[in-house]
Each structure stands twice: as structure tokens, then as C-alpha cells.
Design a protein around this motif. Structure first.
Motif, mmCIF file in Angstrom:
data_model
loop_
_atom_site.group_PDB
_atom_site.id
_atom_site.type_symbol
_atom_site.label_atom_id
_atom_site.label_comp_id
_atom_site.label_asym_id
_atom_site.label_seq_id
_atom_site.Cartn_x
_atom_site.Cartn_y
_atom_site.Cartn_z
ATOM 1 N N LEU A 149 0.829 -1.197 0.000
ATOM 2 C CA LEU A 149 0.000 0.000 0.000
ATOM 3 C C LEU A 149 0.868 1.253 0.000
ATOM 4 C CD1 LEU A 149 -2.885 1.051 0.008
ATOM 5 C CD2 LEU A 149 -2.798 1.091 2.507
ATOM 6 N N SER A 150 1.969 1.212 0.729
ATOM 7 C CA SER A 150 2.901 2.329 0.727
ATOM 8 C C SER A 150 3.435 2.576 -0.682
ATOM 9 C CB SER A 150 4.061 2.051 1.689
ATOM 10 O OG SER A 150 5.042 3.068 1.601
ATOM 11 N N ASP A 151 3.823 1.503 -1.359
ATOM 12 C CA ASP A 151 4.348 1.605 -2.719
ATOM 13 C C ASP A 151 3.292 2.156 -3.673
ATOM 14 O OD1 ASP A 151 6.054 1.039 -5.033
ATOM 15 O OD2 ASP A 151 4.706 -0.646 -5.397
ATOM 16 N N THR A 152 2.065 1.620 -3.573
ATOM 17 C CA THR A 152 0.986 2.060 -4.459
ATOM 18 C C THR A 152 0.667 3.536 -4.254
ATOM 19 O OG1 THR A 152 -0.011 -0.146 -4.498
ATOM 20 C CG2 THR A 152 -1.430 1.696 -5.099
ATOM 21 N N CYS A 153 0.522 3.954 -2.998
ATOM 22 C CA CYS A 153 0.181 5.347 -2.719
ATOM 23 C C CYS A 153 1.314 6.292 -3.101
ATOM 24 C CB CYS A 153 -0.172 5.518 -1.238
ATOM 25 S SG CYS A 153 -1.757 4.751 -0.801
ATOM 26 N N ALA A 154 2.544 5.879 -2.817
ATOM 27 C CA ALA A 154 3.693 6.717 -3.179
ATOM 28 C C ALA A 154 3.757 6.911 -4.690
ATOM 29 C CB ALA A 154 4.984 6.076 -2.666
ATOM 30 N N SER A 155 3.551 5.833 -5.428
ATOM 31 C CA SER A 155 3.617 5.899 -6.883
ATOM 32 C C SER A 155 2.481 6.732 -7.468
ATOM 33 C CB SER A 155 3.587 4.485 -7.461
ATOM 34 O OG SER A 155 3.531 4.509 -8.871
ATOM 35 N N GLU A 156 1.247 6.435 -7.044
ATOM 36 C CA GLU A 156 0.086 7.085 -7.647
ATOM 37 C C GLU A 156 -0.027 8.554 -7.251
ATOM 38 O OE1 GLU A 156 -1.635 5.837 -9.980
ATOM 39 O OE2 GLU A 156 -0.779 3.830 -9.882
ATOM 40 N N ILE A 157 0.232 8.868 -5.998
ATOM 41 C CA ILE A 157 0.192 10.270 -5.564
ATOM 42 C C ILE A 157 1.367 11.033 -6.165
ATOM 43 C CG2 ILE A 157 0.323 11.831 -3.584
ATOM 44 C CD1 ILE A 157 -2.361 10.349 -3.926
ATOM 45 N N GLY A 158 2.518 10.379 -6.252
ATOM 46 C CA GLY A 158 3.670 11.023 -6.876
ATOM 47 C C GLY A 158 3.414 11.354 -8.333
ATOM 48 N N LYS A 159 2.782 10.421 -9.056
ATOM 49 C CA LYS A 159 2.482 10.663 -10.470
ATOM 50 C C LYS A 159 1.432 11.754 -10.648
ATOM 51 C CE LYS A 159 1.780 6.248 -11.498
ATOM 52 N NZ LYS A 159 1.515 5.014 -12.300
ATOM 53 N N ALA A 160 0.522 11.877 -9.682
ATOM 54 C CA ALA A 160 -0.548 12.864 -9.807
ATOM 55 C C ALA A 160 -0.144 14.245 -9.292
ATOM 56 C CB ALA A 160 -1.780 12.374 -9.047
ATOM 57 N N TYR A 161 0.597 14.278 -8.176
ATOM 58 C CA TYR A 161 0.849 15.548 -7.506
ATOM 59 C C TYR A 161 2.328 15.860 -7.250
ATOM 60 C CZ TYR A 161 -4.167 15.285 -6.575
ATOM 61 O OH TYR A 161 -5.520 15.196 -6.700
ATOM 62 N N GLY A 162 3.197 14.959 -7.633
ATOM 63 C CA GLY A 162 4.617 15.215 -7.391
ATOM 64 C C GLY A 162 5.109 16.439 -8.154
ATOM 65 N N LYS A 163 5.530 17.481 -7.448
ATOM 66 C CA LYS A 163 5.996 18.709 -8.107
ATOM 67 C C LYS A 163 7.401 18.536 -8.667
ATOM 68 C CE LYS A 163 3.132 21.762 -5.255
ATOM 69 N NZ LYS A 163 3.131 22.859 -4.257
ATOM 70 N N ARG A 164 8.218 17.806 -7.925
ATOM 71 C CA ARG A 164 9.587 17.531 -8.397
ATOM 72 C C ARG A 164 9.875 16.062 -8.142
ATOM 73 N NH1 ARG A 164 13.505 21.543 -5.444
ATOM 74 N NH2 ARG A 164 14.918 20.925 -7.140
ATOM 75 N N THR A 165 10.241 15.347 -9.178
ATOM 76 C CA THR A 165 10.542 13.920 -9.056
ATOM 77 C C THR A 165 11.994 13.673 -9.412
ATOM 78 O OG1 THR A 165 9.687 13.608 -11.311
ATOM 79 C CG2 THR A 165 8.192 13.128 -9.491
ATOM 80 N N PHE A 166 12.617 12.819 -8.617
ATOM 81 C CA PHE A 166 14.046 12.550 -8.764
ATOM 82 C C PHE A 166 14.284 11.047 -8.879
ATOM 83 C CE2 PHE A 166 13.346 16.273 -6.158
ATOM 84 C CZ PHE A 166 14.162 17.237 -6.744
ATOM 85 N N LEU A 167 15.286 10.679 -9.670
ATOM 86 C CA LEU A 167 15.687 9.283 -9.732
ATOM 87 C C LEU A 167 16.388 8.938 -8.430
ATOM 88 C CD1 LEU A 167 15.520 7.016 -11.882
ATOM 89 C CD2 LEU A 167 17.906 7.497 -12.421
ATOM 90 N N ILE A 168 15.953 7.876 -7.780
ATOM 91 C CA ILE A 168 16.428 7.584 -6.430
ATOM 92 C C ILE A 168 17.919 7.296 -6.371
ATOM 93 C CG2 ILE A 168 15.944 5.092 -6.555
ATOM 94 C CD1 ILE A 168 14.992 5.351 -3.582
ATOM 95 N N THR A 169 18.488 6.798 -7.451
ATOM 96 C CA THR A 169 19.908 6.428 -7.443
ATOM 97 C C THR A 169 20.841 7.603 -7.688
ATOM 98 O OG1 THR A 169 19.640 5.796 -9.763
ATOM 99 C CG2 THR A 169 19.531 4.034 -8.123
ATOM 100 N N THR A 170 20.382 8.633 -8.409
ATOM 101 C CA THR A 170 21.257 9.765 -8.758
ATOM 102 C C THR A 170 20.755 11.094 -8.223
ATOM 103 O OG1 THR A 170 20.108 10.186 -10.853
ATOM 104 C CG2 THR A 170 21.931 8.572 -10.876
ATOM 105 N N LEU A 171 19.486 11.114 -7.818
ATOM 106 C CA LEU A 171 18.805 12.337 -7.378
ATOM 107 C C LEU A 171 18.714 13.378 -8.489
ATOM 108 C CD1 LEU A 171 20.133 12.785 -3.710
ATOM 109 C CD2 LEU A 171 18.088 11.597 -4.532
#
Length: 267
Positions: A149-171
Motif C-alpha cells: 500500500l505504501s508503494d501504491t500510494c507513493a507511486s500514484e500520488i507522486g504521479k498525480a501531484y509530485g511537483k519535483r521527481t528525482f531518480l532515487i539512485t542519482t537524485l
């Protein structure tokens, strides 16, 4: 144990599975005729199998956890769906889950529930020796759904409302929906979701309060590891589908929670 006691226990066991079959058949019928499809036809059948298994093994308490995951996970998938669909990052089939989604999300939980059930019906001379095992398996059950559920919510909310998204390995900044991308909004949503479902698991007495904390920590760790896998490995192997990654994700969450519980017990 006397034969009358055995008959009573096995009667209760049979009744539990009968309730599971009747309840899930009723819900299957409702879902099948509902105008808004949350599952494909094949997904409905596999969800029925999962629901019967969970109720039969962990009763209404375990069933409450899986239903909470399914309903909230389905709801959050619909958040900003038109926007996500226009960007080409929405879930396929308008968010309707198929068999691969059901078992990708719930295989580890189902195995944990089945393990707890099998250990729980051992003859009396052995039950006392394995009470701790049952507690760890139910912790793994709740932790796996906390993680998913954490993964699903993080992904879906991030795709809908994420203002700045970063690649986790390089930032480095990357577009929304990129495999391995993280955002502050999505991360916070994932943490809140993991707390909510872990709190439910504690509220129905599947886990104790330390177990609640372990589930939240495990979900955070596993969700970030899943992002690393998505950023580094998923595109390199055809067999590493989203469903396979989900199984690995929930397995990691369950293992981390169990390891934390074991360390806690020896402190």
C-alpha cells in the motif's frame, strides 16, 4: 484431546471456510454487476480465491486488512487518473486489476497467512512451541500489505501531484512516472498509507504495537529498495515485470519486519 473437543474445533474450522466461500461469492456477484470495474473478469476470480484463503486462514481480522489495501489502493489509483492517462503513466485497463496484479501484490501475504494457519492447526503438543512463529507470520502478513500500500500510494500520488521527481539512485530530476522516480509528495503519502494499514493490523490484534512500528519501517525500507530496483535493473531484464518487482517488494517488507521483531525480542 478428547474426540468431542476435536469435533468442536474442526466444526469451527469448517464454518470459517464456509463463511469465507459464501461471503466472497456474494461480493464477487456484486463486483461482477457493478458498473465501475475494479477488477477484470479473471481478476475477480483470483481475488475470490485470495479472499477465501485469507478469511479461512486469518478470519475477519486478516480479511479486513486485505480489503483495506484493495479499496484504498484502488481509490488512490483513480486519483488524477485523467491527467496520468494523458501523460501515458496511468495504470493499464483504466486501473482494473488482473490476476497478475492480485498475486503480484498479495502472494507473500497469502503465503504468510497460509503458514500461520498450518502452524495454528498443529496438534496441541506442538502448538505452544510455535506461537512465536504464528506471531511472526502474521507480522509478515501485515508488513507485506503495509509495504504494497505504501508503494501504491507513493507511486500514484507522486504521479498525480509530485511537483519535483528525482531518480532515487542519482537524485537527478526525471519526469513523473519514470521507473525509480521518487517525490516528496509520494513519499509522504506512502508513509501515511503504511501507518494507516499497520494501525488497522494492530487494531484488529494481528500485531502488537512494536509490530506496528516494524511494519512502517519495513514498508519505508522496502519501498525505497523497490525504487532502486526499478531504476537499475527492471529495464535490463524482460522477466523483471512490475508484478515480479511487487513480489520482491512485499517479500522484502515482510522479511525486514520479521528481522526487526527478532532483534527486538533479543534486546
Amino acid at each position: 484431546m478428547q474426540s468431542s473437543e476435536l469435533f468442536f474445533n474442526y466444526s469451527l474450522l469448517s464454518n470459517s471456510w464456509l463463511v469465507a466461500i459464501v461471503l466472497n461469492t456474494f461480493l464477487l456477484a456484486i463486483a461482477n454487476f457493478s458498473p465501475k470495474k475494479l477488477l477484470t473478469p479473471a481478476g475477480l476470480f483470483h481475488a475470490w480465491v485470495l479472499g477465501v484463503l485469507i478469511w479461512g486462514c486469518l478470519g475477519w481480522q486478516g480479511y479486513g486488512v486485505v480489503m483495506f489495501y484493495f479499496l484504498l489502493g484502488s481509490a488512490v489509483t483513480r486519483v488524477g487518473f485523467a491527467q496520468k492517462e494523458a501523460a501515458g503513466i496511468a495504470e493499464k485497463r483504466s486501473g482494473a486489476r488482473g490476476p497478475e496484479n492480485v498475486w503480484g501484490s498479495a502472494l507473500i501475504a497469502a503465503l504468510s497467512a497460509l503458514g500461520a494457519f498450518v502452524v495454528g492447526i498443529l496438534p496441541p503438543p506442538y502448538q505452544g512451541d510455535f506461537k512465536g512463529v504464528i506471531a511472526l507470520l502474521t507480522l509478515g502478513y501485515v508488513a507485506s500489505f503495509s509495504t504494497k500500500l505504501s508503494d501504491t500510494c507513493a507511486s500514484e500520488i507522486g504521479k498525480a501531484y509530485g511537483k519535483r521527481t528525482f531518480l532515487i539512485t542519482t537524485l537527478q530530476p526525471v519526469p513523473r512516472g519514470t521507473e525509480g522516480a521518487v517525490s516528496l509528495e509520494g513519499t509522504l503519502a506512502g508513509i501515511v498509507a503504511s501507518i494507516a494499514i499497520a494501525f488497522l493490523g494492530w487494531g484488529v490484534n494481528l500485531i502488537d504495537f512494536p509490530g506496528l512500528i516494524f511494519c512502517v519501517i519495513a514498508a519505508f525500507v522496502a519501498t525505497n529498495i523497490e525504487s532502486v530496483i526499478g531504476a537499475t535493473l527492471q529495464s535490463k531484464f524482460d522477466w523483471l515485470t512490475n508484478e515480479v518487482v511487487n513480489i520482491a517488494n512485499t517479500l522484502i517488507g515482510a522479511i525486514v519486519a520479521v528481522l526487526l521483531a527478532l532483534v527486538w525480542s533479543y534486546m
